[in-house]
Design an enzyme around this catalytic site. Structure first.
Site, PDB file in Angstrom:
ATOM      1  N   TYR A 155       0.819  -1.107   0.067  1.00 42.45           N
ATOM      2  CA  TYR A 155      -0.011   0.191  -0.083  1.00 42.45           C
ATOM      3  C   TYR A 155       0.880   1.335  -0.019  1.00 42.45           C
ATOM      4  O   TYR A 155       0.626   2.066  -0.809  1.00 42.45           O
ATOM      5  CB  TYR A 155      -0.834   0.084   1.193  1.00 42.45           C
ATOM      6  CG  TYR A 155      -1.723   1.364   1.336  1.00 42.45           C
ATOM      7  CD1 TYR A 155      -3.050   1.331   0.836  1.00 42.45           C
ATOM      8  CD2 TYR A 155      -1.273   2.267   2.165  1.00 42.45           C
ATOM      9  CE1 TYR A 155      -3.766   2.281   0.884  1.00 42.45           C
ATOM     10  CE2 TYR A 155      -1.978   3.396   2.532  1.00 42.45           C
ATOM     11  CZ  TYR A 155      -3.397   3.428   1.814  1.00 42.45           C
ATOM     12  OH  TYR A 155      -4.137   4.738   2.046  1.00 42.45           O
ATOM     13  N   SER A 194     -32.208  17.198  16.114  1.00 42.22           N
ATOM     14  CA  SER A 194     -31.661  16.687  17.261  1.00 42.22           C
ATOM     15  C   SER A 194     -32.727  15.442  17.449  1.00 42.22           C
ATOM     16  O   SER A 194     -33.898  15.238  16.853  1.00 42.22           O
ATOM     17  CB  SER A 194     -31.403  17.326  18.660  1.00 42.22           C
ATOM     18  OG  SER A 194     -32.663  18.074  18.792  1.00 42.22           O
ATOM     19  N   LYS A 251     -26.475   4.185  18.910  1.00 45.47           N
ATOM     20  CA  LYS A 251     -26.304   5.415  19.130  1.00 45.47           C
ATOM     21  C   LYS A 251     -24.995   5.948  19.489  1.00 45.47           C
ATOM     22  O   LYS A 251     -24.647   5.551  20.642  1.00 45.47           O
ATOM     23  CB  LYS A 251     -27.383   6.143  19.893  1.00 45.47           C
ATOM     24  CG  LYS A 251     -27.416   7.747  20.028  1.00 45.47           C
ATOM     25  CD  LYS A 251     -28.618   8.194  21.019  1.00 45.47           C
ATOM     26  CE  LYS A 251     -28.602   9.654  20.519  1.00 45.47           C
ATOM     27  NZ  LYS A 251     -27.399  10.471  21.134  1.00 45.47           N
ATOM     28  N   GLU A 271     -21.562  10.328  12.174  1.00 46.17           N
ATOM     29  CA  GLU A 271     -20.898  10.664  13.506  1.00 46.17           C
ATOM     30  C   GLU A 271     -19.582  10.391  13.460  1.00 46.17           C
ATOM     31  O   GLU A 271     -19.211   9.225  13.179  1.00 46.17           O
ATOM     32  CB  GLU A 271     -21.624   9.667  14.545  1.00 46.17           C
ATOM     33  CG  GLU A 271     -21.786   9.953  16.017  1.00 46.17           C
ATOM     34  CD  GLU A 271     -23.024  11.185  16.179  1.00 46.17           C
ATOM     35  OE1 GLU A 271     -23.624  11.604  15.071  1.00 46.17           O
ATOM     36  OE2 GLU A 271     -23.021  11.728  17.243  1.00 46.17           O
TER      37      GLU A 271
HETATM   38  S1  IVH Z   1     -29.970   9.924  13.436  1.00 48.16           S
HETATM   39  C1  IVH Z   1     -32.984  13.578  12.959  1.00 48.16           C
HETATM   40  N1  IVH Z   1     -28.459   7.861  14.239  1.00 48.16           N
HETATM   41  O1  IVH Z   1     -27.433  11.668  18.004  1.00 48.16           O
HETATM   42  C2  IVH Z   1     -31.667  13.266  13.842  1.00 48.16           C
HETATM   43  N2  IVH Z   1     -28.042   9.936  15.027  1.00 48.16           N
HETATM   44  O2  IVH Z   1     -29.230  13.199  19.940  1.00 48.16           O
HETATM   45  C3  IVH Z   1     -31.263  11.833  13.119  1.00 48.16           C
HETATM   46  N3  IVH Z   1     -26.472  10.074  16.658  1.00 48.16           N
HETATM   47  O3  IVH Z   1     -27.369  14.651  16.457  1.00 48.16           O
HETATM   48  C4  IVH Z   1     -30.056  11.276  13.721  1.00 48.16           C
HETATM   49  N4  IVH Z   1     -25.855   7.981  16.534  1.00 48.16           N
HETATM   50  O4  IVH Z   1     -25.633  13.230  15.889  1.00 48.16           O
HETATM   51  C5  IVH Z   1     -28.927   9.210  14.334  1.00 48.16           C
HETATM   52  N5  IVH Z   1     -27.477   6.037  14.694  1.00 48.16           N
HETATM   53  C6  IVH Z   1     -27.538   7.376  14.674  1.00 48.16           C
HETATM   54  C7  IVH Z   1     -26.986   8.148  15.741  1.00 48.16           C
HETATM   55  C8  IVH Z   1     -27.196   9.474  15.703  1.00 48.16           C
HETATM   56  C9  IVH Z   1     -25.557   9.201  17.182  1.00 48.16           C
HETATM   57  C10 IVH Z   1     -26.491  11.597  17.248  1.00 48.16           C
HETATM   58  C11 IVH Z   1     -26.641  12.393  16.090  1.00 48.16           C
HETATM   59  C12 IVH Z   1     -27.665  13.311  16.626  1.00 48.16           C
HETATM   60  C13 IVH Z   1     -27.769  13.324  18.024  1.00 48.16           C
HETATM   61  C14 IVH Z   1     -29.099  13.330  18.562  1.00 48.16           C
END
Ligand code: IVH
Length: 673
Positions: free
Chosen positions: A38, A84, A118, A179
């Site tokens: 690589y 959020s 999450k 994220e």
């Molecule tokens: S979807 C409409 N999926 O959690 C918002 N968010 O507390 C859609 N986050 O600002 C977010 N893992 O930065 C989504 N699998 C995941 C996530 C995730 C972490 C964060 C994201 C969001 C915050 C909200």
């Protein structure tokens, strides 16, 4: 200067090849070529670009590092706000979330959901135009974020160009949301280095990731091994948007990194089962998660549901119980580590945090104690995150009585009485005692620990006795102990002495990877030890590797390289290493397992295998006591997914069955190949 067509062709070929191998390594964790191969490709590209500067484009893989520092971040307006999430903490609240959705949609049947981990990181948006990464930003206040494109380019798991894939065309335009995070091990390492340099510590991996991403100098970001999981979409054209599940699948096919920890649930009750399944995996993950995000799968339903006060109605975060409790600090003691570093530790009134009793928590160093103003007698909030050592987050100021006592580092080592110093630029205090028994005890404990030589029965109390009686003055002495040496020790009957000698004997065949880790070279953890052995092959080569050779090993940076060289320069260490060899400790990498180590494990294969025929794979599994089946069930141990795997992968995920690549399968059955 006009560039010849054949040079241009080669340049395009190199960029494609590097992008592809980068993807294999950083996204799939399944490299196809060696690190050296690589590096050769990358160097070749660098040379051509140096010779013909006009050929350098912003999406060239050479542009991941080294962009000049910025004066300030530009503001980016998100075309769709980055929302959020609402929170749920109980099953009842989750059921209520489901009922609310059905009421709103005026439906009675079950709604399909996706449950995904999450991540506790930093939300970002990546914009791809005609497949090229052109703009990256932070979430900011949801409508305006900061432009951090150059910083995001340093993250190897973010493709600079989307990969062409079967069944998905490269979209004209897509905003990918994800994220950015720092793995637990990298976080601990980063904080350790910051502590040594006297810099303030990051309080958790999320802050560390945010701090690393919001650097005006991208060269600093480049030194932080950030990673990403993509989990959502903003504006897009040219990408089908039927279900969230399919969007994630297309992301994955386009070379974006998507967390495999996601489940499709046909009913809200299944979501609750998946929450439990994800929670169970939490402590094994090498990154922090703080809950499960539940999302309505159908994009049309998502649209009908819309948003309410900056959160979508179609999603919610089902949070894990916070592993935090309050207790009081009874005392602050000082522990001396392997390297002589003095760490203040809070001795607390025992308290259950997330089901585990905690009575000690690290206070890191004096600067941290001062910053948080922690005193003996304080009521404090303690936190346990995954497998990280419990930590004092903050004091509860309202509980102060005025009787609390400040703590100061001792001037003499509590173990050996030698002077304690704080070196310039370091936040840690170190014991200067060359033969400090505490340092020796800690290095023996590390040597004998589970992930290292795994000497069963060599507990802390015994290590104390072995050191104070003078029987062991370095780890190699362990291998020269006899039953007669041990018997006079406290609580050492003949049987336990024999057992210990047998355990020490057994540890000799732990293998070179374990031995290199057991030596306790600073910054060389179990993973680095493994990588060193894989790449350099023998103890001899590791001992004689110069900085250049060490740096060609991927995952070994300048600091780790210097630490290895420093370790190998010490006469005492070399003597220990040669005495270990004389004692008969194995210096060969771990041997291919030939035992019945797959006993009772059922494998299912899908897709085309490259290295084996199905028949051969079956034979390998069966030779080791495993079974091969043609269909997935709750009893399946692993699904091995070859090229173009079928629907089994999804089925396996639904059953929570581990899906591994052919390469991983190969490592499992033949770790030295
Ligand atoms: S979807 C409409 N999926 O959690 C918002 N968010 O507390 C859609 N986050 O600002 C977010 N893992 O930065 C989504 N699998 C995941 C996530 C995730 C972490 C964060 C994201 C969001 C915050 C909200």
């Amino acid at each position: 200067m006009k560039v010849r067509q054949d040079v241009m062709d080669h340049l395009v070929f190199l960029r494609k090849a590097i992008n592809y191998h980068n993807y294999r390594y950083y996204v799939l964790d399944d490299p196809e070529i060696s690190d050296a191969a690589y590096d050769r490709l990358l160097r070749e590209l660098e040379e051509i670009e140096k010779r013909y500067p006009g050929t350098v484009t912003p999406d060239s893989p050479t542009q991941r590092v080294g962009a000049a520092p910025l004066k300030a971040f530009k503001t980016v307006r998100h075309s769709l706000p980055m929302l959020s999430l609402s929170n749920c903490f109980t099953k009842e609240e989750v059921t209520e979330f489901d009922s609310r959705i059905k009421r709103f949609l005026k439906i009675t049947g079950a709604v399909e959901y996706i449950a995904e981990a999450k991540l506790d990181g930093v939300a970002v948006e990546l914009v791809y135009e005609k497949g090229k990464f052109v703009l990256g930003s932070t979430r900011g206040d949801g409508t305006h974020g900061e432009e951090v494109t150059v910083n995001l380019k340093t993250i190897r798991s973010i493709p600079l160009e989307l990969l062409p894939a079967d069944g998905v065309t490269i979209p004209d335009y897509v905003e990918v949301r994800g994220e950015v995070f720092l793995r637990k091990r990298e976080f601990a390492f980063l904080n350790e280095k910051r502590g040594e340099r006297g810099e303030p510590l990051f309080s958790n991996p999320r802050n560390a990731a945010a701090g690393s991403l919001r650097q005006l100098d991208p060269r600093i970001t480049a030194t932080r091994p950030l990673d990403i999981f993509c989990h959502g979409i903003g504006e897009a054209s040219g990408l089908p948007r039927n279900t969230h599940w399919d969007i994630l699948h297309s992301f994955s096919q386009l070379g974006l990194k998507v967390n495999p920890l996601r489940y499709r649930c046909s009913h809200i009750d299944e979501v609750i089962d998946c929450y439990e399944a994800i929670q169970e995996k939490r402590s094994e993950l090498n990154y922090e998660i703080d809950g499960v995000v539940i999302k309505v799968n159908d994009c049309r339903l998502q649209e009908s549901l819309g948003t309410i006060s900056r959160s979508p109605r179609w999603a919610t975060a089902y949070k894990f119980e916070a592993h935090q409790e309050t207790t009081t600090i009874k005392d602050i003691i000082v522990q001396v580590g392997r390297t002589g570093a003095l760490t203040p530790v809070a001795v607390m009134e025992p308290v259950k945090v997330g089901g585990v009793e905690v009575c000690r928590a690290t206070l890191h160093n004096q600067d941290e104690i001062d910053k948080k103003d922690i005193r003996i007698g304080d009521t404090v909030v303690v936190q346990r995150a995954g497998d990280v050592i419990p930590e004092v987050i903050t004091i509860v100021a309202s509980k102060r009585t005025g009787k609390e006592q400040r703590f100061a580092m001792p001037l003499q080592c509590p173990e050996c009485g030698a002077d304690v110093v704080k070196l310039k630029g370091e936040a840690v205090y170190r014991c200067l005692g060359l033969s400090c028994p505490a340092q020796l005890k800690e290095s023996i404990k590390h040597f004998a620990s589970k992930g290292a030589m795994d000497i069963d029965g060599l507990g802390d109390k015994l290590v104390d006795q072995l050191v104070s009686s003078g029987l062991v003055t370095d780890v190699a002495d362990l291998y020269f102990l006899t039953v007669t040496d041990l018997e006079p020790l406290e609580r050492m009957a003949a049987t336990s002495a024999h057992n210990l000698i047998a355990a020490i004997e057994k540890s000799k065949s732990s293998g070179l990877e374990k031995l290199v880790y057991a030596l306790g070279i600073r910054h060389v953890g179990a993973h680095t030890a493994q990588v060193l052995v894989n790449n350099l092959g023998s103890m001899e080569n590791i001992l004689h590797a110069d900085e250049h050779a060490l740096l060609t090993v991927r995952d070994v940076g300048p600091e780790v390289a210097r630490s290895i060289i420093e370790f190998c320069k010490q006469e005492a260490n070399l003597t220990t290493i040669s005495r270990l060899e004389k004692a008969g400790v194995s210096y060969t990498p771990r041997e291919r397992k030939t035992t019945e180590d797959l006993n009772g494990i059922t494998f299912v294969f899908t897709g085309a295998l490259k290295r084996f025929t199905r028949e051969e794979a079956k034979q390998i599994v069966e030779e080791r006591g495993g079974k091969v089946s043609s269909s997935i069930s709750g009893k399946t141990g692993y699904l091995v997914a070859g090229e173009s795997p079928g629907s089994k992968v999804e089925k396996a995920r639904e059953h929570g069955v581990a899906v591994i690549s052919e390469n991983e399968f190969n490592k499992l059955v033949a770790p030295d190949h």
